[in-house]
Design an enzyme around this catalytic site. Structure first.
Site, PDB file in Angstrom:
ATOM      1  N   LYS A 133       0.681  -1.185  -0.072  1.00  0.00           N
ATOM      2  CA  LYS A 133      -0.208  -0.149  -0.315  1.00  0.00           C
ATOM      3  C   LYS A 133       0.994   1.466  -0.015  1.00  0.00           C
ATOM      4  O   LYS A 133       0.519   2.570  -1.235  1.00  0.00           O
ATOM      5  CB  LYS A 133      -0.868  -0.007   1.338  1.00  0.00           C
ATOM      6  N   GLU A 181       6.407  23.575  12.697  1.00  0.00           N
ATOM      7  CA  GLU A 181       6.431  24.473  14.093  1.00  0.00           C
ATOM      8  C   GLU A 181       5.534  24.949  14.301  1.00  0.00           C
ATOM      9  O   GLU A 181       5.749  25.529  15.619  1.00  0.00           O
ATOM     10  CB  GLU A 181       7.880  25.584  13.402  1.00  0.00           C
TER      11      GLU A 181
HETATM   12  P1  NDP Z   1     -11.948  -0.060   9.269  1.00  0.00           P
HETATM   13  O1  NDP Z   1     -13.075  -0.450  10.200  1.00  0.00           O
HETATM   14  O2  NDP Z   1     -11.177   1.397   8.576  1.00  0.00           O
HETATM   15  O3  NDP Z   1     -13.239   0.957   7.889  1.00  0.00           O
HETATM   16  C1  NDP Z   1     -14.702  -0.156   7.094  1.00  0.00           C
HETATM   17  C2  NDP Z   1     -15.654   0.857   6.934  1.00  0.00           C
HETATM   18  O4  NDP Z   1     -16.154   0.180   5.860  1.00  0.00           O
HETATM   19  C3  NDP Z   1     -15.913   2.089   7.424  1.00  0.00           C
HETATM   20  O5  NDP Z   1     -15.865   2.951   6.683  1.00  0.00           O
HETATM   21  C4  NDP Z   1     -17.353   1.098   7.835  1.00  0.00           C
HETATM   22  O6  NDP Z   1     -18.792   1.819   7.805  1.00  0.00           O
HETATM   23  C5  NDP Z   1     -18.014   0.694   6.505  1.00  0.00           C
HETATM   24  N1  NDP Z   1     -18.768  -0.848   6.857  1.00  0.00           N
HETATM   25  C6  NDP Z   1     -18.886  -1.336   7.727  1.00  0.00           C
HETATM   26  N2  NDP Z   1     -20.045  -2.250   7.016  1.00  0.00           N
HETATM   27  C7  NDP Z   1     -20.561  -1.998   5.457  1.00  0.00           C
HETATM   28  C8  NDP Z   1     -21.188  -2.496   4.936  1.00  0.00           C
HETATM   29  N3  NDP Z   1     -22.545  -3.229   5.345  1.00  0.00           N
HETATM   30  N4  NDP Z   1     -21.842  -1.715   4.620  1.00  0.00           N
HETATM   31  C9  NDP Z   1     -21.235  -0.066   4.200  1.00  0.00           C
HETATM   32  N5  NDP Z   1     -20.228   0.111   4.831  1.00  0.00           N
HETATM   33  C10 NDP Z   1     -19.739  -0.692   5.768  1.00  0.00           C
HETATM   34  O7  NDP Z   1     -11.919  -1.002   8.455  1.00  0.00           O
HETATM   35  P2  NDP Z   1     -10.842  -1.192   7.322  1.00  0.00           P
HETATM   36  O8  NDP Z   1     -11.405  -1.740   6.700  1.00  0.00           O
HETATM   37  O9  NDP Z   1     -10.652  -0.098   6.434  1.00  0.00           O
HETATM   38  O10 NDP Z   1      -9.822  -1.176   7.660  1.00  0.00           O
HETATM   39  C11 NDP Z   1      -9.009  -1.967   9.137  1.00  0.00           C
HETATM   40  C12 NDP Z   1      -7.901  -1.614   9.404  1.00  0.00           C
HETATM   41  O11 NDP Z   1      -7.311  -2.194   9.396  1.00  0.00           O
HETATM   42  C13 NDP Z   1      -8.552  -1.194  10.547  1.00  0.00           C
HETATM   43  O12 NDP Z   1      -9.650  -0.467  11.518  1.00  0.00           O
HETATM   44  C14 NDP Z   1      -7.249  -0.570  10.700  1.00  0.00           C
HETATM   45  O13 NDP Z   1      -6.869  -0.720  12.311  1.00  0.00           O
HETATM   46  C15 NDP Z   1      -6.155  -1.599  10.067  1.00  0.00           C
HETATM   47  N6  NDP Z   1      -5.652   0.065   8.665  1.00  0.00           N
HETATM   48  C16 NDP Z   1      -4.972   0.459   9.099  1.00  0.00           C
HETATM   49  C17 NDP Z   1      -3.814   1.516   8.370  1.00  0.00           C
HETATM   50  C18 NDP Z   1      -3.117   2.249   8.660  1.00  0.00           C
HETATM   51  O14 NDP Z   1      -2.683   2.124  10.000  1.00  0.00           O
HETATM   52  N7  NDP Z   1      -2.847   3.133   8.306  1.00  0.00           N
HETATM   53  C19 NDP Z   1      -3.779   1.409   6.814  1.00  0.00           C
HETATM   54  C20 NDP Z   1      -5.428   0.018   6.611  1.00  0.00           C
HETATM   55  C21 NDP Z   1      -5.747  -0.880   7.540  1.00  0.00           C
HETATM   56  P3  NDP Z   1     -19.285   2.925   9.515  1.00  0.00           P
HETATM   57  O15 NDP Z   1     -18.345   3.564   9.959  1.00  0.00           O
HETATM   58  O16 NDP Z   1     -20.219   3.277   9.208  1.00  0.00           O
HETATM   59  O17 NDP Z   1     -18.761   1.585  10.637  1.00  0.00           O
END
Ligand code: NDP
Length: 471
Positions: free
Chosen positions: A51, A459
């Site tokens: 990524k 800063e």
């Molecule tokens: P997240 O939990 O961060 O986000 C999931 C997203 O999907 C949320 O916006 C959620 O909405 C939405 N969602 C969940 N279920 C549905 C559904 N049925 N329909 C539509 N939308 C839905 O998960 P990610 O997959 O993005 O990442 C997983 C984890 O991986 C992160 O939480 C993090 O811990 C880790 N990660 C860390 C990174 C970093 O440090 N830079 C980079 C990538 C991953 P809602 O908010 O409404 O629940």
């Protein structure tokens, strides 16, 4: 050890498992590790590393434009996805080799196959062999999940995005979390038309509201078609739906193959995309691991329940990393692995510290954050908010509208900095350093005592004199 084949058997060769295995082995323990896929796990093979390399690739389009404004005569040309993929694969092969060698040189016995628990002190490998161990550590990580809706099998996840034969011309990304927002920026930068649907009112739920708003604005300004309050209802093959030609390319069950996809949104819109990517969260890899028979508790979100020492209800079995769904970040899994070794092999019970963990979201603009958001801090105690938003020197010179945010949340009572939030290029690098001060319990006055480094964006963190809000 006489009664067991190994002192420790680790299931899972990702960041957490590999670290625990090699540190335990370096201390003299007889250690084995099983990995069913590629060594390095999500972070190295299909997460953080590829990524971030894609983030680097994607930022050149803007860099070329800016370079021209700075007087360089450059022509950017087109992005060659297949050349990048070849190089990326080479890099991942190299890193996987490094992980394997680290295990081998530490004296860890590797089994490149799936392993499941057989009982409290033994695991069964896919070839039927059973190995016994005094301790078993489960570090099997997680996997992306798709929502249950008609046609979802056509969509890809972050697992497939790195392996697409061609970059799509047009993609729909579902979700508003880390992965959705990071890939919206990456693909947009690589020249893909990106549409992102998020069901909530603002992306990156749980983070500081002001920062979320600024990131969303920055993404839209860079060209992402971000639609909030919008979700996907159903999807299908565009040609199947029209059925005019009757010769839709065959869908072989592999997400990402087989032609354009028709989608319908909760707003009633119907659109066609080359790819649909679900970034709708991840689930722990705890199923079909033999846990149920051992009465190891599985939590509401499918995670292995552990105590502060990463120990399950079965005393010889521990679990670390994403499979425990505590804080799902690579450096946290590594720390949990180290704490496990301290506790179990070095006689120093070491709880894992999950407080004040700095992190970065590699959105464009980038986000670095530690501690409480303004909203969470206010709900706890009276606070002062110091914040400044401005155009960075480098972008201001070329008349770009991008804004930077530097923000500190300060306790009125203790004067401690409770949260620090940065939206800026290289915010991840900045928050690592600011995070040291915040973790040490620095007060606003400690920040003020530090002389500014000029001219820099950061800063501002030591020059903000007057709170913008006190509440
Ligand atoms: P997240 O939990 O961060 O986000 C999931 C997203 O999907 C949320 O916006 C959620 O909405 C939405 N969602 C969940 N279920 C549905 C559904 N049925 N329909 C539509 N939308 C839905 O998960 P990610 O997959 O993005 O990442 C997983 C984890 O991986 C992160 O939480 C993090 O811990 C880790 N990660 C860390 C990174 C970093 O440090 N830079 C980079 C990538 C991953 P809602 O908010 O409404 O629940």
């Amino acid at each position: 050890m006489a009664d067991f084949d190994f002192d420790l058997f680790v299931i899972g060769g990702g960041s957490g498992g590999v670290r625990a295995a090699r540190v335990a082995a370096a201390g003299g323990a007889a250690v084995a590790l099983a990995e069913e896929d590629r060594y390095g796990g999500t972070c190295v093979i299909r997460g953080c590393v590829p990524k971030k390399l894609m983030v680097f690739a994607s930022t050149y389009s803007q860099a070329f434009e800016e370079a021209r404004e700075y007087g360089w005569q450059v022509t950017s040309g087109a992005f060659d996805w297949s050349a990048f993929q070849t190089r990326l694969e080479g890099e991942l092969d190299r890193l996987e080799g490094v992980y394997q060698r680290l295990l081998d040189t530490s004296g860890v016995t590797r089994f490149s196959q799936r392993a499941v628990l057989k009982d409290a002190h033994s695991v069964q490998l896919a070839d039927g062999t059973v190995k016994s161990a005094k301790h078993i550590l489960i570090a099997t990580g997680g996997h992306p999940v798709k929502p249950d809706l008609p046609g979802a099998e056509l969509g890809i996840t972050s697992n497939e995005i790195f392996h697409l034969e061609d970059l799509p011309k047009r993609i729909l990304i579902i979700g508003g979390g880390y992965i959705a927002c990071e890939f919206a920026g990456i693909l947009n930068g690589l020249g893909v038309e990106v549409c992102q649907w998020y069901r909530g009112a603002q992306i990156l739920r749980g983070f500081d509201d002001e920062a979320r708003g600024m990131i969303a604005d920055g993404m839209i300004q860079r060209g992402v078609d971000l639609q909030l309050g919008t979700n996907i209802l159903e999807m299908g093959r565009a040609e199947d739906r029209d059925n005019a030609s009757g010769n839709a390319p065959a869908f072989d069950g592999t997400p990402g193959t087989g032609g354009p996809i028709w989608v319908k949104s909760t707003n009633g819109d119907e659109m066609v995309f080359d790819q649909v990517m679900f970034a709708t969260g991840r689930a722990p890899n705890a199923r079909q691991m033999g846990l149920e028979a051992l009465e190891i508790e599985i939590g509401r979100r499918g995670e292995i329940s552990v105590d502060q020492f990463s120990q399950t209800a079965v005393p010889s079995v521990y679990a670390i990393g994403d499979v425990t769904n505590r804080v799902n970040l690579t450096p946290v899994a590594i720390r949990e692995g180290m704490a496990f070794v301290e506790t179990v092999f070095n006689g120093t019970p070491t709880p894992v510290d999950h407080e004040l963990i700095p992190s970065a979201v590699f959105t464009q603009p980038e986000f670095g954050t530690i501690g409480l958001s303004e909203e969470d801090a206010r709900a706890k105690e009276p606070i002062e908010v110091y914040a400044t938003s401005f155009r960075a020197m480098q972008q201001s010179f070329v008349d770009r509208e991008d804004k930077v945010l530097m923000k500190l949340i300060v306790s009125v009572e203790s004067r401690k900095v409770l949260g620090c939030h940065i939206v800026a290029d290289h915010a991840g690098e900045m928050i690592q350093l600011a995070g040291i001060a915040v973790k040490m319990g620095a007060t606003k006055e400690d920040f003020d005592r530090v002389c500014a480094v000029h001219p820099t964006m950061s800063e501002e963190l030591v020059t903000m004199k007057t709170p913008v809000r006190i509440s």
